[in-house]
Write a protein that holds these residues in place. Sequence first.
Motif, PDB file in Angstrom:
ATOM      1  N   ASP A  29      11.215 -16.887   4.725  1.00  0.00           N
ATOM      2  CA  ASP A  29       9.972 -17.576   4.399  1.00  0.00           C
ATOM      3  C   ASP A  29       9.105 -16.675   3.518  1.00  0.00           C
ATOM      4  N   PHE A  30       8.638 -17.230   2.406  1.00  0.00           N
ATOM      5  CA  PHE A  30       7.877 -16.452   1.430  1.00  0.00           C
ATOM      6  C   PHE A  30       6.583 -15.917   2.028  1.00  0.00           C
ATOM      7  N   TRP A  31       5.815 -16.756   2.707  1.00  0.00           N
ATOM      8  CA  TRP A  31       4.524 -16.329   3.231  1.00  0.00           C
ATOM      9  C   TRP A  31       4.674 -15.332   4.371  1.00  0.00           C
ATOM     10  N   SER A  32       5.718 -15.477   5.166  1.00  0.00           N
ATOM     11  CA  SER A  32       5.957 -14.504   6.233  1.00  0.00           C
ATOM     12  C   SER A  32       6.308 -13.136   5.646  1.00  0.00           C
ATOM     13  N   ALA A  33       7.138 -13.136   4.621  1.00  0.00           N
ATOM     14  CA  ALA A  33       7.488 -11.877   3.964  1.00  0.00           C
ATOM     15  C   ALA A  33       6.268 -11.249   3.297  1.00  0.00           C
ATOM     16  N   LEU A  34       5.417 -12.090   2.708  1.00  0.00           N
ATOM     17  CA  LEU A  34       4.200 -11.588   2.071  1.00  0.00           C
ATOM     18  C   LEU A  34       3.258 -10.971   3.095  1.00  0.00           C
ATOM     19  N   LYS A  35       3.070 -11.648   4.229  1.00  0.00           N
ATOM     20  CA  LYS A  35       2.188 -11.109   5.268  1.00  0.00           C
ATOM     21  C   LYS A  35       2.741  -9.820   5.865  1.00  0.00           C
ATOM     22  N   LEU A  36       4.050  -9.786   6.101  1.00  0.00           N
ATOM     23  CA  LEU A  36       4.655  -8.587   6.668  1.00  0.00           C
ATOM     24  C   LEU A  36       4.569  -7.411   5.704  1.00  0.00           C
ATOM     25  N   SER A  37       4.828  -7.644   4.434  1.00  0.00           N
ATOM     26  CA  SER A  37       4.731  -6.556   3.465  1.00  0.00           C
ATOM     27  C   SER A  37       3.285  -6.084   3.312  1.00  0.00           C
ATOM     28  N   PHE A  38       2.321  -7.003   3.430  1.00  0.00           N
ATOM     29  CA  PHE A  38       0.915  -6.591   3.380  1.00  0.00           C
ATOM     30  C   PHE A  38       0.563  -5.716   4.575  1.00  0.00           C
ATOM     31  N   LEU A  39       1.016  -6.087   5.766  1.00  0.00           N
ATOM     32  CA  LEU A  39       0.720  -5.277   6.945  1.00  0.00           C
ATOM     33  C   LEU A  39       1.383  -3.904   6.864  1.00  0.00           C
ATOM     34  N   ILE A  40       2.596  -3.855   6.357  1.00  0.00           N
ATOM     35  CA  ILE A  40       3.263  -2.564   6.175  1.00  0.00           C
ATOM     36  C   ILE A  40       2.503  -1.717   5.155  1.00  0.00           C
ATOM     37  N   ALA A  41       2.017  -2.348   4.097  1.00  0.00           N
ATOM     38  CA  ALA A  41       1.262  -1.623   3.074  1.00  0.00           C
ATOM     39  C   ALA A  41      -0.058  -1.101   3.627  1.00  0.00           C
ATOM     40  N   VAL A  42      -0.707  -1.867   4.492  1.00  0.00           N
ATOM     41  CA  VAL A  42      -1.955  -1.393   5.109  1.00  0.00           C
ATOM     42  C   VAL A  42      -1.675  -0.176   5.990  1.00  0.00           C
ATOM     43  N   CYS A  43      -0.593  -0.232   6.747  1.00  0.00           N
ATOM     44  CA  CYS A  43      -0.224   0.919   7.589  1.00  0.00           C
ATOM     45  C   CYS A  43       0.063   2.148   6.731  1.00  0.00           C
ATOM     46  N   LEU A  44       0.789   1.968   5.638  1.00  0.00           N
ATOM     47  CA  LEU A  44       1.081   3.087   4.749  1.00  0.00           C
ATOM     48  C   LEU A  44      -0.187   3.632   4.087  1.00  0.00           C
ATOM     49  N   ALA A  45      -1.136   2.750   3.782  1.00  0.00           N
ATOM     50  CA  ALA A  45      -2.395   3.204   3.182  1.00  0.00           C
ATOM     51  C   ALA A  45      -3.189   4.059   4.167  1.00  0.00           C
ATOM     52  N   VAL A  97      -7.948   5.321  -3.927  1.00  0.00           N
ATOM     53  CA  VAL A  97      -7.504   4.545  -5.092  1.00  0.00           C
ATOM     54  C   VAL A  97      -5.983   4.416  -5.099  1.00  0.00           C
ATOM     55  N   VAL A  98      -5.279   5.504  -4.824  1.00  0.00           N
ATOM     56  CA  VAL A  98      -3.816   5.456  -4.775  1.00  0.00           C
ATOM     57  C   VAL A  98      -3.351   4.541  -3.655  1.00  0.00           C
ATOM     58  N   SER A  99      -4.039   4.566  -2.513  1.00  0.00           N
ATOM     59  CA  SER A  99      -3.658   3.705  -1.396  1.00  0.00           C
ATOM     60  C   SER A  99      -3.873   2.230  -1.721  1.00  0.00           C
ATOM     61  N   LEU A 100      -4.935   1.906  -2.423  1.00  0.00           N
ATOM     62  CA  LEU A 100      -5.174   0.511  -2.813  1.00  0.00           C
ATOM     63  C   LEU A 100      -4.130   0.023  -3.822  1.00  0.00           C
ATOM     64  N   ILE A 101      -3.783   0.888  -4.766  1.00  0.00           N
ATOM     65  CA  ILE A 101      -2.741   0.515  -5.727  1.00  0.00           C
ATOM     66  C   ILE A 101      -1.405   0.337  -5.008  1.00  0.00           C
ATOM     67  N   ASN A 102      -1.124   1.248  -4.063  1.00  0.00           N
ATOM     68  CA  ASN A 102       0.109   1.145  -3.285  1.00  0.00           C
ATOM     69  C   ASN A 102       0.114  -0.123  -2.438  1.00  0.00           C
ATOM     70  N   LEU A 103      -1.027  -0.524  -1.931  1.00  0.00           N
ATOM     71  CA  LEU A 103      -1.128  -1.749  -1.133  1.00  0.00           C
ATOM     72  C   LEU A 103      -0.755  -2.970  -1.967  1.00  0.00           C
ATOM     73  N   VAL A 104      -1.283  -3.047  -3.167  1.00  0.00           N
ATOM     74  CA  VAL A 104      -0.982  -4.183  -4.043  1.00  0.00           C
ATOM     75  C   VAL A 104       0.484  -4.181  -4.458  1.00  0.00           C
ATOM     76  N   VAL A 105       0.998  -3.016  -4.838  1.00  0.00           N
ATOM     77  CA  VAL A 105       2.384  -2.928  -5.309  1.00  0.00           C
ATOM     78  C   VAL A 105       3.367  -3.258  -4.182  1.00  0.00           C
ATOM     79  N   THR A 106       3.119  -2.743  -2.990  1.00  0.00           N
ATOM     80  CA  THR A 106       4.018  -3.009  -1.869  1.00  0.00           C
ATOM     81  C   THR A 106       4.004  -4.482  -1.483  1.00  0.00           C
ATOM     82  N   THR A 107       2.840  -5.099  -1.497  1.00  0.00           N
ATOM     83  CA  THR A 107       2.751  -6.522  -1.174  1.00  0.00           C
ATOM     84  C   THR A 107       3.502  -7.366  -2.202  1.00  0.00           C
ATOM     85  N   VAL A 108       3.318  -7.053  -3.463  1.00  0.00           N
ATOM     86  CA  VAL A 108       4.004  -7.804  -4.516  1.00  0.00           C
ATOM     87  C   VAL A 108       5.514  -7.579  -4.437  1.00  0.00           C
TER      88      VAL A 108
END
Length: 134
Positions: A29-45, A97-108
């Motif tokens: 599911d596209f939205w589930s993958a998007l939400k999961l990647s966003f949460l992983i990116a927030v944790c990494l940030a 700034v690097v964490s925010l860029i990483n958040l966007v890139v990881t989510t995409v």
Amino acid sequence: MSSVADKLARKQTRRPPAKQVRLRLVYVDFWSALKLSFLIAVCLAVVNIVATFLVYTVLSSTGIFENVNSLVKDVAGSGTDLLAIFSLGNVMGFAIVVSLINLVVTTVLGAIVAVLYNLSVKITGGILVGFTNN
């Protein structure tokens, strides 16, 4: 002769055969993958920001910045001041700034991987996954 109780006791010691199920993963599911990647990116940030603060604190408390600053002043002259450049505010601002860029890139990237997997399933048929019941 054996009694009924002996037969029941022998039946209980036998292990039932393990049940196996084979499933095929044919859709992500596209939205589930998007939400999961966003949460992983927030944790990494958060990990990136905390690690940057800890490394800066250790380097600052051991006096490494002062030693490098004096070395640069000896080599380049007295016009450069690394302590002003590598202040806590500048370093943490860069980490944010690097964490925010990483958040966007990881989510995409998570969304792109989900779309590419869904497209590749049409060719390959998906991943076969086997489960067993112990």
